[in-house]
Design an enzyme around this catalytic site. Structure first.
Site, PDB file in Angstrom:
ATOM      1  N   HIS A 125      -4.038 -25.274  22.406  1.00 24.06           N
ATOM      2  CA  HIS A 125      -4.534 -23.896  22.388  1.00 24.06           C
ATOM      3  C   HIS A 125      -6.050 -23.874  22.187  1.00 24.06           C
ATOM      4  CE1 HIS A 125      -4.617 -19.606  20.960  1.00 24.06           C
ATOM      5  NE2 HIS A 125      -5.600 -20.079  20.224  1.00 24.06           N
ATOM      6  N   GLU A 126      -6.542 -24.692  21.263  1.00 31.45           N
ATOM      7  CA  GLU A 126      -7.983 -24.705  20.976  1.00 31.45           C
ATOM      8  C   GLU A 126      -8.777 -25.318  22.126  1.00 31.45           C
ATOM      9  OE1 GLU A 126      -9.084 -23.010  18.607  1.00 31.45           O
ATOM     10  OE2 GLU A 126      -7.166 -22.666  17.619  1.00 31.45           O
ATOM     11  N   HIS A 129      -9.332 -22.772  24.836  1.00 31.08           N
ATOM     12  CA  HIS A 129     -10.451 -21.848  24.632  1.00 31.08           C
ATOM     13  C   HIS A 129     -11.724 -22.385  25.301  1.00 31.08           C
ATOM     14  CE1 HIS A 129      -8.857 -18.707  22.110  1.00 31.08           C
ATOM     15  NE2 HIS A 129      -8.471 -19.524  21.153  1.00 31.08           N
ATOM     16  N   GLU A 188      -6.915 -15.126  22.960  1.00 32.14           N
ATOM     17  CA  GLU A 188      -5.872 -15.832  22.227  1.00 32.14           C
ATOM     18  C   GLU A 188      -4.602 -15.978  23.064  1.00 32.14           C
ATOM     19  OE1 GLU A 188      -6.084 -17.357  19.254  1.00 32.14           O
ATOM     20  OE2 GLU A 188      -8.208 -16.883  19.349  1.00 32.14           O
TER      21      GLU A 188
END
Length: 266
Positions: A125-126, A129, A188
């Site tokens: 997920h990070e 980004h 997100e």
């Protein structure tokens, strides 16, 4: 006049939205990669100086193993990026990735992410980004909003608009609720989906992403309404992940058939 100004602001946003995210969403990108990388590197150096770094070899190897597996399936642009992964010795249940190839994982996260798959969901997920340029988009959007509000303030003063201060306060709140926070929630949600794809391609069982967010929900005491939050509520994240799960499982099963699954042990 304010209506005309608002329409002009929207038109300006459309004109500068010349980039697309990995999911095909239009983005505002006003900064170049070198600027963002420099910001990310400086921020990371400060964090390393101010936050204790874990010296536990087993924990570091575990996190590095998972991050490396995910980074190997990133788009070609990032394959040669000199990524740096640091485990911070802190009870925070969090992780992050910064432009310039910097990844930080807090040891507190390991108490919630119960296995390699769940930790891969967070790190993926990070990384997503960064891949999606969310830092650039956030900075660009904030700059656009501030410029638009400054123009509005100048316009209402120039035309002697009654209740000018009240109008600008309302516009500021509208910008926060209508642009800044929703963009963050969009980031997100998008990072969840792109991260799910990364973990599936890397050979981490995608369904564990749902389990991870169930754990996060159980560990969280945040009851802020979603429309006032910069993050989607866990249940909404879970719903979105489940909607994309068939595609992610198909990718994972192909990897599994090839016998190429990570084995990162704590």
């Amino acid at each position: 006049m304010l209506k005309t100004f608002s329409l002009a602001a929207v038109a300006a946003m459309v004109l500068v939205a010349c980039a697309q995210s990995p999911t095909g969403r239009n983005q505002i990108m006003l900064f170049d990669d070198s600027q963002l990388s420099s910001m990310g590197e400086k921020t990371f150096d400060i964090m390393k100086a101010e936050t204790p770094i874990s010296k536990d070899a087993k924990t570091n190897n575990y996190v590095q193993c998972i991050a490396s597996a995910l980074l190997r399936v990133t788009p070609e642009k990032y394959l040669t990026n000199p990524w740096e992964v640091v485990v911070f010795d802190s009870e925070q249940v969090n992780a992050f990735a910064l432009p310039g190839g910097k990844i930080g994982v807090y040891t507190g996260l390991l108490n919630v992410a119960e296995n390699q798959e769940q930790l891969a969901a967070v790190i993926g997920h990070e990384i997503a980004h960064v891949i999606a340029g969310h830092s650039n988009e956030r900075l660009s959007t904030n700059q656009f909003v501030q410029s638009a509000l400054a123009l509005g303030d100048a316009g209402t003063k120039a035309y002697g608009v009654q209740y000018q201060q009240e109008i600008m306060t309302a516009l500021g709140l509208g910008a926060q609720l209508g642009v800044t926070l929703p963009f963050s929630r969009t980031h997100e949600s998008e990072a969840d989906i792109v991260g799910l794809d990364l973990m599936a391609k890397a050979g981490f069982e995608p369904r564990q992403a749902v389990n991870l967010w169930q754990n996060m929900a159980a560990a969280s005491s945040n009851s802020m309404p979603q429309f006032l939050s910069s993050h989607p509520i866990p249940q909404n994240r879970i719903t979105d992940l489940r909607a994309k799960m068939p595609e992610a499982m198909a990718t994972f099963n192909e990897r599994k058939k090839a016998g190429r699954l990570p084995n990162c042990s704590r």
